[in-house]
Design a protein around this motif. Sequence first.
Motif, PDB file in Angstrom:
ATOM      1  N   ASP A  78      45.801  41.691  38.526  1.00  0.00           N
ATOM      2  CA  ASP A  78      45.285  42.965  39.027  1.00  0.00           C
ATOM      3  C   ASP A  78      46.282  43.526  40.032  1.00  0.00           C
ATOM      4  N   VAL A  79      46.696  44.777  39.811  1.00  0.00           N
ATOM      5  CA  VAL A  79      47.718  45.393  40.656  1.00  0.00           C
ATOM      6  C   VAL A  79      47.189  45.662  42.059  1.00  0.00           C
ATOM      7  N   GLU A  80      45.981  46.228  42.143  1.00  0.00           N
ATOM      8  CA  GLU A  80      45.468  46.682  43.431  1.00  0.00           C
ATOM      9  C   GLU A  80      45.256  45.524  44.411  1.00  0.00           C
ATOM     10  N   SER A  81      44.697  44.413  43.929  1.00  0.00           N
ATOM     11  CA  SER A  81      44.448  43.274  44.815  1.00  0.00           C
ATOM     12  C   SER A  81      45.645  42.338  44.904  1.00  0.00           C
ATOM     13  N   GLN A  82      46.690  42.634  44.105  1.00  0.00           N
ATOM     14  CA  GLN A  82      47.908  41.816  44.076  1.00  0.00           C
ATOM     15  C   GLN A  82      47.564  40.341  43.850  1.00  0.00           C
ATOM     16  N   SER A  83      46.786  40.116  42.805  1.00  0.00           N
ATOM     17  CA  SER A  83      46.365  38.750  42.505  1.00  0.00           C
ATOM     18  C   SER A  83      46.286  38.525  40.996  1.00  0.00           C
ATOM     19  N   SER A  84      46.361  37.265  40.610  1.00  0.00           N
ATOM     20  CA  SER A  84      46.119  36.874  39.224  1.00  0.00           C
ATOM     21  C   SER A  84      44.931  35.917  39.217  1.00  0.00           C
ATOM     22  N   PHE A  85      44.302  35.792  38.055  1.00  0.00           N
ATOM     23  CA  PHE A  85      43.087  34.975  37.998  1.00  0.00           C
ATOM     24  C   PHE A  85      42.894  34.416  36.587  1.00  0.00           C
ATOM     25  N   GLU A  86      42.156  33.340  36.519  1.00  0.00           N
ATOM     26  CA  GLU A  86      41.786  32.752  35.244  1.00  0.00           C
ATOM     27  C   GLU A  86      40.429  33.315  34.846  1.00  0.00           C
ATOM     28  N   PHE A  87      40.255  33.642  33.565  1.00  0.00           N
ATOM     29  CA  PHE A  87      39.009  34.249  33.121  1.00  0.00           C
ATOM     30  C   PHE A  87      38.395  33.445  31.993  1.00  0.00           C
ATOM     31  N   ASP A  88      37.132  33.070  32.165  1.00  0.00           N
ATOM     32  CA  ASP A  88      36.369  32.358  31.139  1.00  0.00           C
ATOM     33  C   ASP A  88      35.687  33.406  30.258  1.00  0.00           C
ATOM     34  N   HIS A  89      36.146  33.555  29.026  1.00  0.00           N
ATOM     35  CA  HIS A  89      35.640  34.608  28.155  1.00  0.00           C
ATOM     36  C   HIS A  89      34.206  34.379  27.710  1.00  0.00           C
ATOM     37  N   ALA A  90      33.748  33.143  27.716  1.00  0.00           N
ATOM     38  CA  ALA A  90      32.379  32.851  27.305  1.00  0.00           C
ATOM     39  C   ALA A  90      31.375  33.183  28.407  1.00  0.00           C
ATOM     40  N   SER A  91      31.701  32.812  29.646  1.00  0.00           N
ATOM     41  CA  SER A  91      30.782  33.038  30.761  1.00  0.00           C
ATOM     42  C   SER A  91      31.027  34.364  31.475  1.00  0.00           C
ATOM     43  N   GLY A  92      32.237  34.925  31.302  1.00  0.00           N
ATOM     44  CA  GLY A  92      32.573  36.184  31.967  1.00  0.00           C
ATOM     45  C   GLY A  92      32.910  36.022  33.434  1.00  0.00           C
ATOM     46  N   LYS A  93      33.279  34.808  33.849  1.00  0.00           N
ATOM     47  CA  LYS A  93      33.550  34.547  35.261  1.00  0.00           C
ATOM     48  C   LYS A  93      35.033  34.282  35.506  1.00  0.00           C
ATOM     49  N   ALA A  94      35.496  34.711  36.693  1.00  0.00           N
ATOM     50  CA  ALA A  94      36.891  34.520  37.087  1.00  0.00           C
ATOM     51  C   ALA A  94      36.987  33.345  38.060  1.00  0.00           C
ATOM     52  N   SER A  95      38.141  32.715  38.056  1.00  0.00           N
ATOM     53  CA  SER A  95      38.387  31.602  38.971  1.00  0.00           C
ATOM     54  C   SER A  95      39.897  31.460  39.164  1.00  0.00           C
ATOM     55  N   GLY A  96      40.279  30.505  39.985  1.00  0.00           N
ATOM     56  CA  GLY A  96      41.703  30.209  40.162  1.00  0.00           C
ATOM     57  C   GLY A  96      42.535  31.391  40.607  1.00  0.00           C
ATOM     58  N   VAL A  97      42.057  32.134  41.591  1.00  0.00           N
ATOM     59  CA  VAL A  97      42.776  33.321  42.067  1.00  0.00           C
ATOM     60  C   VAL A  97      44.060  32.915  42.791  1.00  0.00           C
ATOM     61  N   GLN A  98      45.147  33.598  42.445  1.00  0.00           N
ATOM     62  CA  GLN A  98      46.444  33.350  43.080  1.00  0.00           C
ATOM     63  C   GLN A  98      47.101  34.678  43.435  1.00  0.00           C
ATOM     64  N   SER A  99      48.004  34.631  44.363  1.00  0.00           N
ATOM     65  CA  SER A  99      48.750  35.833  44.732  1.00  0.00           C
ATOM     66  C   SER A  99      49.673  36.237  43.582  1.00  0.00           C
ATOM     67  N   TYR A 100      49.760  37.549  43.325  1.00  0.00           N
ATOM     68  CA  TYR A 100      50.612  38.033  42.257  1.00  0.00           C
ATOM     69  C   TYR A 100      51.209  39.374  42.670  1.00  0.00           C
ATOM     70  N   VAL A 101      52.517  39.424  42.755  1.00  0.00           N
ATOM     71  CA  VAL A 101      53.220  40.658  43.122  1.00  0.00           C
ATOM     72  C   VAL A 101      53.876  41.226  41.865  1.00  0.00           C
ATOM     73  N   LEU A 102      53.549  42.461  41.545  1.00  0.00           N
ATOM     74  CA  LEU A 102      54.084  43.096  40.347  1.00  0.00           C
ATOM     75  C   LEU A 102      55.583  43.314  40.482  1.00  0.00           C
ATOM     76  N   ASP A 103      56.337  42.843  39.495  1.00  0.00           N
ATOM     77  CA  ASP A 103      57.787  43.019  39.466  1.00  0.00           C
ATOM     78  C   ASP A 103      58.108  44.032  38.373  1.00  0.00           C
ATOM     79  N   SER A 104      58.270  45.293  38.758  1.00  0.00           N
ATOM     80  CA  SER A 104      58.483  46.346  37.774  1.00  0.00           C
ATOM     81  C   SER A 104      59.318  47.459  38.366  1.00  0.00           C
ATOM     82  N   GLY A 105      60.200  48.013  37.532  1.00  0.00           N
ATOM     83  CA  GLY A 105      60.985  49.164  37.950  1.00  0.00           C
ATOM     84  C   GLY A 105      60.127  50.409  38.104  1.00  0.00           C
TER      85      GLY A 105
END
Length: 271
Positions: A78-105
């Motif tokens: 997610d760009v706005e929160s500058q984070s990445s996360f793991e998503f369980d498609h069966a339960s619809g829940k997120a976990s394992g949030v980590q910092s993520y900085v977008l590297d883009s021109g």
Amino acid sequence: MSRTAALSSFIESTPPGELADVTKAIKSILDDSSVASELAPAFEKYNESQFTTTKLPGGSGEVLVSEYNRLGDGRYYDVESQSSFEFDHASGKASGVQSYVLDSGLGDLVKSLVKSLGTHASEHYPKSSLGVYPIEDDSQLAIVTVASKYSPSNFWNGRWRSSYIFNPSSGSLTGSIKVDVHYYEDGNVRLLTNKDVSLSVGANAGATEIVRQIANAEKKYQEDLNKAFGSLSEGAFKSLRRQLPITRQKIEWEKVASYRLGQDIGGGRGR
């Protein structure tokens, strides 16, 4: 058609907000609680195409799940929160949030678009989530908005999805607007619409102009839908049923038990 393919088609055609109910029904009918693992690819395809949203642990807002912000191995960013996360498609829940900085021109344009798109969404949708993601080797941007409203107690759910691909070099903005509404009280009625959008905003256009074009397209489509609904209620829906019985007189329902079907309602003559 294999069992997996048949079950996957049910998942992929599920109305918004009803995935858990459909999954529960499938498990109950098959008497197999392990079927979720068999349907994992269908869950992933459904969530990404529907722009499913989820809350991050400790977060206040909801973030998008789509093919555009997929990192692989079940993770998204997610760009706005500058984070990445793991998503369980069966339960619809997120976990394992980590910092993520977008590297883009295109990082500056992405941030500007997120801000401008957020203003547009807050003005036109009661509750929405959005995302702007670099794609195609950082040569284009995917611009996504989703707004869902669920009212299962009143037997209806609905979702608005809009997605566009912006090419900074050519200035083209192409995409689609999709509306999916399900009403199921004493029946089963579903509205599915798909409106293709193709605009030219000019090469190297700024965020303000891009979002202005998006806002105009979405406003026009909403107005077109309102006009179509008005025409349906006054035209097509009325023609589906006779307003008066064949006698041209309204039925007195309090006396319906005493009517003789052939003579009094059908207009026939007694013998």
